[in-house]
Each structure stands twice: as structure tokens, then as C-alpha cells.
Design a protein around this motif. Structure first.
Motif, PDB file in Angstrom:
ATOM      1  N   LEU A 249       0.861  -1.178   0.000  1.00 18.88           N
ATOM      2  CA  LEU A 249       0.000   0.000   0.000  1.00 18.88           C
ATOM      3  C   LEU A 249       0.895   1.224   0.000  1.00 18.88           C
ATOM      4  N   LEU A 250       0.721   2.096  -0.984  1.00 20.39           N
ATOM      5  CA  LEU A 250       1.444   3.369  -1.046  1.00 20.39           C
ATOM      6  C   LEU A 250       0.569   4.450  -0.433  1.00 20.39           C
ATOM      7  N   VAL A 251       1.104   5.149   0.577  1.00 19.07           N
ATOM      8  CA  VAL A 251       0.410   6.313   1.112  1.00 19.07           C
ATOM      9  C   VAL A 251       1.054   7.555   0.497  1.00 19.07           C
ATOM     10  N   THR A 252       0.222   8.518   0.140  1.00 19.15           N
ATOM     11  CA  THR A 252       0.731   9.686  -0.587  1.00 19.15           C
ATOM     12  C   THR A 252       1.064  10.833   0.359  1.00 19.15           C
ATOM     13  N   THR A 253       1.621  10.469   1.517  1.00 17.94           N
ATOM     14  CA  THR A 253       2.216  11.442   2.429  1.00 17.94           C
ATOM     15  C   THR A 253       3.730  11.310   2.257  1.00 17.94           C
ATOM     16  N   GLY A 254       4.495  11.876   3.160  1.00 20.29           N
ATOM     17  CA  GLY A 254       5.941  11.676   3.120  1.00 20.29           C
ATOM     18  C   GLY A 254       6.616  12.323   1.929  1.00 20.29           C
ATOM     19  N   ILE A 255       7.580  11.608   1.336  1.00 20.31           N
ATOM     20  CA  ILE A 255       8.435  12.215   0.321  1.00 20.31           C
ATOM     21  C   ILE A 255       7.711  12.482  -0.992  1.00 20.31           C
ATOM     22  N   LEU A 256       6.536  11.829  -1.193  1.00 23.20           N
ATOM     23  CA  LEU A 256       5.794  12.043  -2.441  1.00 23.20           C
ATOM     24  C   LEU A 256       4.521  12.846  -2.224  1.00 23.20           C
ATOM     25  N   ALA A 257       4.467  13.576  -1.118  1.00 24.30           N
ATOM     26  CA  ALA A 257       3.254  14.315  -0.780  1.00 24.30           C
ATOM     27  C   ALA A 257       2.853  15.316  -1.849  1.00 24.30           C
ATOM     28  N   ASP A 258       3.831  15.884  -2.534  1.00 26.95           N
ATOM     29  CA  ASP A 258       3.539  16.898  -3.547  1.00 26.95           C
ATOM     30  C   ASP A 258       3.583  16.350  -4.972  1.00 26.95           C
ATOM     31  N   ALA A 259       3.762  15.046  -5.109  1.00 26.46           N
ATOM     32  CA  ALA A 259       3.862  14.446  -6.443  1.00 26.46           C
ATOM     33  C   ALA A 259       2.483  14.267  -7.071  1.00 26.46           C
ATOM     34  N   SER A 260       2.409  14.419  -8.380  1.00 26.38           N
ATOM     35  CA  SER A 260       1.160  14.186  -9.110  1.00 26.38           C
ATOM     36  C   SER A 260       1.015  12.700  -9.423  1.00 26.38           C
ATOM     37  N   ASP A 261      -0.171  12.309  -9.859  1.00 25.61           N
ATOM     38  CA  ASP A 261      -0.379  10.919 -10.257  1.00 25.61           C
ATOM     39  C   ASP A 261       0.577  10.540 -11.384  1.00 25.61           C
ATOM     40  N   ALA A 262       0.798  11.465 -12.318  1.00 27.43           N
ATOM     41  CA  ALA A 262       1.694  11.196 -13.441  1.00 27.43           C
ATOM     42  C   ALA A 262       3.134  11.008 -12.963  1.00 27.43           C
ATOM     43  N   GLU A 263       3.546  11.803 -11.994  1.00 26.68           N
ATOM     44  CA  GLU A 263       4.908  11.673 -11.458  1.00 26.68           C
ATOM     45  C   GLU A 263       5.080  10.361 -10.714  1.00 26.68           C
ATOM     46  N   ARG A 264       4.053   9.964  -9.977  1.00 28.82           N
ATOM     47  CA  ARG A 264       4.131   8.678  -9.279  1.00 28.82           C
ATOM     48  C   ARG A 264       4.161   7.532 -10.288  1.00 28.82           C
ATOM     49  N   ALA A 265       3.360   7.633 -11.357  1.00 29.22           N
ATOM     50  CA  ALA A 265       3.347   6.592 -12.395  1.00 29.22           C
ATOM     51  C   ALA A 265       4.715   6.465 -13.047  1.00 29.22           C
ATOM     52  N   ALA A 266       5.389   7.585 -13.232  1.00 30.16           N
ATOM     53  CA  ALA A 266       6.729   7.556 -13.815  1.00 30.16           C
ATOM     54  C   ALA A 266       7.702   6.833 -12.887  1.00 30.16           C
ATOM     55  N   LEU A 267       7.526   7.012 -11.584  1.00 24.15           N
ATOM     56  CA  LEU A 267       8.375   6.320 -10.618  1.00 24.15           C
ATOM     57  C   LEU A 267       8.068   4.827 -10.578  1.00 24.15           C
ATOM     58  N   PHE A 268       6.788   4.458 -10.763  1.00 26.03           N
ATOM     59  CA  PHE A 268       6.444   3.032 -10.860  1.00 26.03           C
ATOM     60  C   PHE A 268       7.251   2.394 -11.991  1.00 26.03           C
TER      61      PHE A 268
END
Length: 288
Positions: A249-268
Motif C-alpha cells: 500500500l502506497l500512502v501519498t504522504t511523506g516524500i511524495l506528498a507533492d507528487a502528481s499521479d503522473a509523477e508517481r506513475a513515472a516512478l512506478f
């Protein structure tokens, strides 16, 4: 990695019936550099009360007991987790086991890079602490003071050791850390620098296998299909879970709190790992 998208859930309550055990990250999930996230302590206690086995799995270079104390001082109930397993604890046990092979030999000279004056990574071991890389037999990277010192400070400290081929053990692979004033480079970035200088690094912690093997051993017969990892870092928590064959489970707090869905997808895509679930934070139910 598959092309599937993570299932969005309202909180960990939605997963309580699907899993028997949870491996939960500390920084970015339960707390940040300033203190606990709202409802995190309550949610952890509620998950434990639901009969789940809970291991807090942290890339902290400090020993487990130091983190137990720190989290309790922040208001978390020590009864709400079964074990606080840190990369520092795993490394300490590895170093302790290696001490037998050094019986009769002089203590190793260690350059310990830690935080807050912490010496727990070497306390009780046959190790003498030195202040610079020029006289060290081994480097132990337990933490970063990247909010105090620039990277060039560590380069000057480590370059003589890298030139001599001194081995380095990094017990906190996080490249970004959360501080009271935001983010700064972590011990993992210092370890990368050591490699760039020509040194050799052994990495202990997420996403590497050792820490997951120790956690799985503690959980005994709990099958992989009934264990879920919770974290805020795709590179460490999500990729580590995937490598260990566990759900995440990824929680969108912490180091990726300001990341967009697209930015997270790029990291995936970059790290070859997609979480099974995603939530806005470590809460039981975001509607509460």
C-alpha cells in the motif's frame, strides 16, 4: 512490472480483512520530521486491536530499541506493534556475527556517520571509532546530517577511504530524509557518493532482501499472500515489497506528498514496481 493500476482505498481499514500481518514504514507513514501524522497512532492501535501482527520496518540506522523509545515519546502506544525492525538492527547483528572471526585481532577502526550523536550502531562491538576516512578500516553510514552539512563535507571525509578501498556498510538506504524543515539528502545519497568516489558499498535495508528475510522469519508461518507492506517511497517500500513477493500500500504522504499521479506513475515505471493499493494517508478510513 505490470500495467495494472493500484486500487484506491480509503484507508488501512479496507485491508484489515485481506491481510494477517503488516510491515509498516515509519517516516512518511506514521510521522514526518516534525511529529506524528494526525490519526496515525490511533490507526496503528486499531489495526493491532483487529488481531494483526505488526512490524514497523524502517530504514533507520539506529538500533530497534532506540526507535521504540522515540516513537513511544511521540505518543504511540508501544503495545500497538510487535517488533520495530530497523536496518540498523539487521546490520548490528551482521557485524556482531562477524566479530567471532576477528577474535584475537585488534578492534576495527570505524568511521561512523550517524545523527544526534548516536553510537548505538557500534556500541558493544569490538570497534574503535575514528574521526576520518584516512585512518578507517570500515565505513558505517547509519544516518545523514544533510540538513546541517553539504554533500561536499562528506566527500572530503570519505574520499581518502574510497581511495584506499575501505569497505562501506550503508544501514540507511534512504536517499531523501524528512526533517523539521522539509527534506534533505539521506544516508543513501552519501553511500551513492562513496560509490562515485570509487568505494564499495554493502546496502542493508529496504528495498534489499536482508531486512525482509528477517521480518519474514519473525512472522513465522504467515504466508506471503497475507502480508502487506505500507510505505511512502516507491524506490524503497514498494520496490522492496515487490522484490520480496509481498503486497503493498502506497500512502501519498511523506516524500511524495507533492507528487502528481503522473509523477508517481513515472516512478512506478522507473523502479519496476506498482503498489497494489494507494491511499491518501495512514488512517483507518479517510471519511472518519
Amino acid at each position: 512490472m505490470t500495467d495494472t493500476k493500484p486500487e484506491r482505498v480509503t484507508g488501512v481499514g479496507a485491508l484489515a480483512d485481506r491481510f494477517d500481518a503488516f510491515l509498516i514504514d515509519q517516516f512518511g507513514v506514521l510521522r514526518d520530521g516534525r511529529g506524528p501524522y494526525p490519526l496515525a497512532a490511533e490507526t496503528l492501535s486499531r489495526l493491532k486491536a483487529a488481531g494483526k501482527r505488526i512490524v514497523i520496518l524502517s530504514n533507520s540506522g539506529k538500533r530497534s530499541i532506540e526507535n521504540d523509545r522515540r516513537l513511544a515519546k511521540l505518543g504511540f502506544d508501544p503495545e500497538s506493534w510487535d517488533w520495530f525492525l530497523t536496518s540498523g538492527e539487521v546490520a548490528y547483528e551482521l557485524l556482531k556475527a562477524e566479530q567471532g572471526a576477528r577474535e584475537g585481532k585488534p578492534p576495527q577502526r570505524c568511521l561512523l556517520i550517524s545523527r544526534d550523536g548516536d553510537t548505538s550502531p557500534i556500541d558493544g562491538l569490538m570497534i574503535d571509532r575514528v574521526a576520518d576516512g584516512a585512518s578507517a578500516d570500515v565505513i558505517l553510514l547509519a544516518a545523514s546530517e544533510g540538513d546541517i552539512h553539504p554533500l561536499s563535507h562528506y566527500e572530503a571525509l570519505l574520499a581518502p577511504a574510497a581511495k584506499r578501498g575501505v569497505p562501506c556498510l550503508c544501514t540507511n538506504p534512504d536517499k531523501i530524509m524528512l526533517t523539521a524543515d522539509g527534506t534533505a539528502f539521506g544516508a543513501g545519497r552519501i553511500a551513492e557518493l562513496y560509490e562515485e568516489l570509487g568505494g564499495t558499498v554493502r546496502w542493508i535495508g529496504k528495498p534489499f532482501a536482508d531486512i525482509y528475510a528477517v521480518a519474514r522469519d519473525f512472522l513465522g508461518a504467515t504466508p506471503a499472500s497475507r502480508i502487506c507492506c505500507i510505505g511512502d517511497s516507491i524506490e524503497h517500500d514498494i520496490a522492496g515489497a515487490a522484490g520480496a513477493g509481498l503486497s503493498s500500500l502506497l500512502v501519498t504522504t511523506g516524500i511524495l506528498a507533492d507528487a502528481s499521479d503522473a509523477e508517481r506513475a513515472a516512478l512506478f515505471a522507473e523502479h519496476g514496481a506498482v503498489p497494489d493499493f494507494v491511499a491518501d494517508g495512514f488512517v483507518w478510513d479517510e471519511a472518519v
